[in-house]
Design a protein around this motif. Structure first.
Motif, PDB file in Angstrom:
ATOM      1  N   GLN A  85       0.824  -1.211   0.000  1.00 38.45           N
ATOM      2  CA  GLN A  85       0.000   0.000   0.000  1.00 38.45           C
ATOM      3  C   GLN A  85       0.857   1.259   0.000  1.00 38.45           C
ATOM      4  OE1 GLN A  85      -2.545  -0.503   3.388  1.00 38.45           O
ATOM      5  NE2 GLN A  85      -3.706  -2.170   2.450  1.00 38.45           N
ATOM      6  N   LYS A  86       1.964   1.207   0.716  1.00 36.45           N
ATOM      7  CA  LYS A  86       2.864   2.362   0.740  1.00 36.45           C
ATOM      8  C   LYS A  86       3.425   2.631  -0.654  1.00 36.45           C
ATOM      9  CE  LYS A  86       7.072   4.033   3.016  1.00 36.45           C
ATOM     10  NZ  LYS A  86       8.151   3.686   3.988  1.00 36.45           N
ATOM     11  N   LYS A  87       3.838   1.557  -1.330  1.00 39.94           N
ATOM     12  CA  LYS A  87       4.392   1.715  -2.681  1.00 39.94           C
ATOM     13  C   LYS A  87       3.314   2.111  -3.690  1.00 39.94           C
ATOM     14  CE  LYS A  87       8.742   0.382  -2.008  1.00 39.94           C
ATOM     15  NZ  LYS A  87       8.736   0.260  -0.546  1.00 39.94           N
ATOM     16  N   ALA A  88       2.058   1.813  -3.378  1.00 39.57           N
ATOM     17  CA  ALA A  88       0.970   2.064  -4.331  1.00 39.57           C
ATOM     18  C   ALA A  88       0.416   3.481  -4.254  1.00 39.57           C
ATOM     19  CB  ALA A  88      -0.164   1.066  -4.090  1.00 39.57           C
ATOM     20  N   GLN A  89       0.803   4.261  -3.259  1.00 37.04           N
ATOM     21  CA  GLN A  89       0.195   5.578  -3.081  1.00 37.04           C
ATOM     22  C   GLN A  89       0.346   6.492  -4.301  1.00 37.04           C
ATOM     23  OE1 GLN A  89      -1.964   6.408  -0.673  1.00 37.04           O
ATOM     24  NE2 GLN A  89      -1.653   4.234  -0.203  1.00 37.04           N
ATOM     25  N   ASP A 138      -4.975 -15.330  -0.485  1.00 32.99           N
ATOM     26  CA  ASP A 138      -5.491 -14.310   0.430  1.00 32.99           C
ATOM     27  C   ASP A 138      -4.923 -12.937   0.063  1.00 32.99           C
ATOM     28  OD1 ASP A 138      -6.444 -12.819   2.546  1.00 32.99           O
ATOM     29  OD2 ASP A 138      -5.919 -14.276   4.075  1.00 32.99           O
ATOM     30  N   LEU A 139      -3.646 -12.904  -0.272  1.00 34.98           N
ATOM     31  CA  LEU A 139      -3.010 -11.645  -0.656  1.00 34.98           C
ATOM     32  C   LEU A 139      -3.653 -11.071  -1.919  1.00 34.98           C
ATOM     33  CD1 LEU A 139      -0.718  -9.582  -0.226  1.00 34.98           C
ATOM     34  CD2 LEU A 139       0.750 -11.066  -1.622  1.00 34.98           C
ATOM     35  N   ALA A 140      -3.939 -11.925  -2.886  1.00 35.66           N
ATOM     36  CA  ALA A 140      -4.560 -11.469  -4.131  1.00 35.66           C
ATOM     37  C   ALA A 140      -5.929 -10.854  -3.859  1.00 35.66           C
ATOM     38  CB  ALA A 140      -4.684 -12.639  -5.108  1.00 35.66           C
ATOM     39  N   GLU A 141      -6.709 -11.476  -2.996  1.00 35.97           N
ATOM     40  CA  GLU A 141      -8.044 -10.955  -2.706  1.00 35.97           C
ATOM     41  C   GLU A 141      -7.969  -9.641  -1.927  1.00 35.97           C
ATOM     42  OE1 GLU A 141      -9.952 -14.223  -0.801  1.00 35.97           O
ATOM     43  OE2 GLU A 141     -10.234 -15.338  -2.676  1.00 35.97           O
ATOM     44  N   ARG A 142      -7.002  -9.533  -1.024  1.00 39.17           N
ATOM     45  CA  ARG A 142      -6.811  -8.262  -0.307  1.00 39.17           C
ATOM     46  C   ARG A 142      -6.391  -7.162  -1.273  1.00 39.17           C
ATOM     47  NH1 ARG A 142      -4.508  -9.106   5.664  1.00 39.17           N
ATOM     48  NH2 ARG A 142      -5.292 -11.184   6.146  1.00 39.17           N
ATOM     49  N   LEU A 143      -5.501  -7.506  -2.184  1.00 42.85           N
ATOM     50  CA  LEU A 143      -5.023  -6.528  -3.155  1.00 42.85           C
ATOM     51  C   LEU A 143      -6.141  -6.112  -4.106  1.00 42.85           C
ATOM     52  CD1 LEU A 143      -2.511  -5.012  -4.137  1.00 42.85           C
ATOM     53  CD2 LEU A 143      -1.979  -6.979  -5.588  1.00 42.85           C
ATOM     54  N   ASP A 144      -6.987  -7.052  -4.462  1.00 42.36           N
ATOM     55  CA  ASP A 144      -8.135  -6.762  -5.328  1.00 42.36           C
ATOM     56  C   ASP A 144      -9.017  -5.682  -4.700  1.00 42.36           C
ATOM     57  OD1 ASP A 144     -10.115  -7.133  -7.400  1.00 42.36           O
ATOM     58  OD2 ASP A 144     -11.254  -8.359  -5.980  1.00 42.36           O
ATOM     59  N   LEU A 145      -9.355  -5.854  -3.439  1.00 41.97           N
ATOM     60  CA  LEU A 145     -10.203  -4.873  -2.754  1.00 41.97           C
ATOM     61  C   LEU A 145      -9.491  -3.533  -2.586  1.00 41.97           C
ATOM     62  CD1 LEU A 145     -12.010  -6.980   0.002  1.00 41.97           C
ATOM     63  CD2 LEU A 145     -13.030  -5.873  -1.989  1.00 41.97           C
ATOM     64  N   VAL A 171      -7.892   2.884  -5.907  1.00 44.29           N
ATOM     65  CA  VAL A 171      -7.505   3.372  -7.231  1.00 44.29           C
ATOM     66  C   VAL A 171      -8.751   3.653  -8.066  1.00 44.29           C
ATOM     67  CG1 VAL A 171      -6.289   2.845  -9.376  1.00 44.29           C
ATOM     68  CG2 VAL A 171      -5.296   2.156  -7.195  1.00 44.29           C
ATOM     69  N   ILE A 172      -9.621   2.664  -8.174  1.00 46.14           N
ATOM     70  CA  ILE A 172     -10.750   2.781  -9.099  1.00 46.14           C
ATOM     71  C   ILE A 172     -11.843   3.699  -8.550  1.00 46.14           C
ATOM     72  CG2 ILE A 172     -12.568   1.482 -10.270  1.00 46.14           C
ATOM     73  CD1 ILE A 172     -10.571  -0.884 -10.385  1.00 46.14           C
ATOM     74  N   LEU A 173     -12.355   3.406  -7.364  1.00 48.02           N
ATOM     75  CA  LEU A 173     -13.452   4.213  -6.828  1.00 48.02           C
ATOM     76  C   LEU A 173     -13.004   5.602  -6.396  1.00 48.02           C
ATOM     77  CD1 LEU A 173     -15.456   1.607  -4.694  1.00 48.02           C
ATOM     78  CD2 LEU A 173     -15.881   2.368  -7.039  1.00 48.02           C
ATOM     79  N   TYR A 174     -11.712   5.792  -6.225  1.00 45.23           N
ATOM     80  CA  TYR A 174     -11.191   7.065  -5.730  1.00 45.23           C
ATOM     81  C   TYR A 174     -10.952   8.071  -6.855  1.00 45.23           C
ATOM     82  CZ  TYR A 174      -8.387  10.186  -2.793  1.00 45.23           C
ATOM     83  OH  TYR A 174      -7.917  11.267  -2.091  1.00 45.23           O
ATOM     84  N   ASN A 175     -10.985   7.609  -8.120  1.00 47.92           N
ATOM     85  CA  ASN A 175     -10.610   8.468  -9.244  1.00 47.92           C
ATOM     86  C   ASN A 175     -11.697   8.507 -10.306  1.00 47.92           C
ATOM     87  OD1 ASN A 175      -7.583   9.216  -8.818  1.00 47.92           O
ATOM     88  ND2 ASN A 175      -7.669   7.029  -8.351  1.00 47.92           N
ATOM     89  N   HIS A 176     -11.526   9.432 -11.250  1.00 46.13           N
ATOM     90  CA  HIS A 176     -12.316   9.460 -12.478  1.00 46.13           C
ATOM     91  C   HIS A 176     -11.376   9.136 -13.636  1.00 46.13           C
ATOM     92  CE1 HIS A 176     -15.167  11.551  -9.883  1.00 46.13           C
ATOM     93  NE2 HIS A 176     -16.099  11.321 -10.796  1.00 46.13           N
ATOM     94  N   PHE A 177     -11.930   8.567 -14.701  1.00 46.53           N
ATOM     95  CA  PHE A 177     -11.094   8.045 -15.781  1.00 46.53           C
ATOM     96  C   PHE A 177     -11.571   8.556 -17.137  1.00 46.53           C
ATOM     97  CE2 PHE A 177     -10.885   5.178 -12.257  1.00 46.53           C
ATOM     98  CZ  PHE A 177      -9.580   4.715 -12.225  1.00 46.53           C
ATOM     99  N   VAL A 192     -11.515  -5.825  -9.623  1.00 39.82           N
ATOM    100  CA  VAL A 192     -10.681  -5.043 -10.546  1.00 39.82           C
ATOM    101  C   VAL A 192     -10.974  -5.428 -11.990  1.00 39.82           C
ATOM    102  CG1 VAL A 192      -8.309  -4.681 -11.325  1.00 39.82           C
ATOM    103  CG2 VAL A 192      -8.838  -4.614  -8.884  1.00 39.82           C
ATOM    104  N   LYS A 193     -11.053  -6.719 -12.260  1.00 40.22           N
ATOM    105  CA  LYS A 193     -11.283  -7.182 -13.632  1.00 40.22           C
ATOM    106  C   LYS A 193     -12.604  -6.650 -14.176  1.00 40.22           C
ATOM    107  CE  LYS A 193     -12.910 -11.266 -14.444  1.00 40.22           C
ATOM    108  NZ  LYS A 193     -13.130 -12.728 -14.606  1.00 40.22           N
TER     109      LYS A 193
END
Length: 280
Positions: free
Chosen positions: A98-102, A156-163, A169-175, A209-210
């Protein structure tokens, strides 16, 4: 153990986790072993509290009928320990990710160049630290955890990352069109393949995400039709007595696009995040 818990990504912590998993596996196998089943029956018949501990009528009956195991109590403790330790380990990984993803979360999704304006699509520069961090952690976990734990861990990591990506990223922005195309490229051509080393269809662990990428990348005509169907369905729900069968079901409309996880209300939110509407 307290000292090891401060560094859940350390070798000693993972060694303890592997040991707990191994003991749990062995005790599970012993529970089906003929020797221990005979010992269990004898202990129940003789009422051996040293082996069985204080049991109620129900527990004694389960052990006598071989529905339970001598090791049930210990297995329960080990399962909780394993779950807690693996959860703490994945939380540490997610904090780093999450830190690297900011920077990626705050990318200029609304003003990225369209796909037509680029000779070839490439991974977003802001996504590189995120992907590298994720790759390194996956390799580290694969080396330090036994296979069953690693299988549970990466899923488990994949599902956490998906959410996380869906919400931050997605709900926080407009595209705009270019932003949606870039997001889809980053996810389908870079993120999903990282997990493709461990399963055939990694996208199944990133359903939010998909499916969000599918909605954001719809051409304008299809997006308009879908929005009309979803809005009409909402109006029909608010006005009981509307004749059925005149409009396609919103769920069937989404299923035709390959959207199964997201609800119609979620899809409407995603459609409103698109900047490429006529007149805008």
């Amino acid at each position: 153990m307290k000292e090891e818990s401060r560094n859940p990504l350390g070798a000693r912590y993972c060694a303890i986790l592997n040991a707990a998993n191994y003991i749990s596996t062995v005790l599970g196998d012993w529970g089906d072993n003929v020797f221990f089943l005979q010992l269990q029956q004898s202990a129940v018949a003789l009422g051996e509290e040293e082996l069985l501990g204080p049991l109620g009528v129900t527990e004694s009956g389960r052990l006598a009928s071989l529905e339970g195991s001598l090791f049930e109590g210990l297995l329960g403790l080990l399962e909780r320990l394993r779950g807690d330790m693996l959860g703490r380990l994945l939380e540490a990984v997610m904090r780093d990710v999450q830190k690297k993803a900011q920077p990626y979360c705050r990318d200029r999704w609304l003003s990225l160049p369209s796909q037509c304006d680029q000779a070839t699509m490439s991974l977003s520069s802001l996504a590189c630290p995120l992907m590298q961090c994720l790759r390194d952690h996956l390799l580290q976990l694969q080396q330090m955890l036994c296979l069953p734990l690693f299988q549970m861990g990466w899923q488990d990591l994949a599902e956490r990352l998906d959410l996380f990506l869906y919400q931050n990223v997605i709900l926080y922005n407009h595209f705009n069109e270019g932003g949606a195309a870039q997001l889809q490229f980053d996810m389908t051509r870079n993120l999903f393949p990282l997990f493709g080393h461990y399963c055939k269809r990694p996208e199944n662990f990133f359903k939010h995400v998909k499916e969000a990428c599918v909605i954001l990348c719809l051409n304008v005509g299809s997006a308009l039709l879908l929005r009309d169907v979803l809005r009409q369905a909402e109006e029909d729900e608010e006005e009981p007595g509307t004749p059925e069968g005149q409009q396609p079901s919103p769920v069937s409309a989404l299923n035709e696009l390959g959207v199964y996880r997201l609800a119609p209300c979620d899809v409407l939110i995603l459609l409103n995040l698109r900047a490429s509407w006529p007149g805008k």
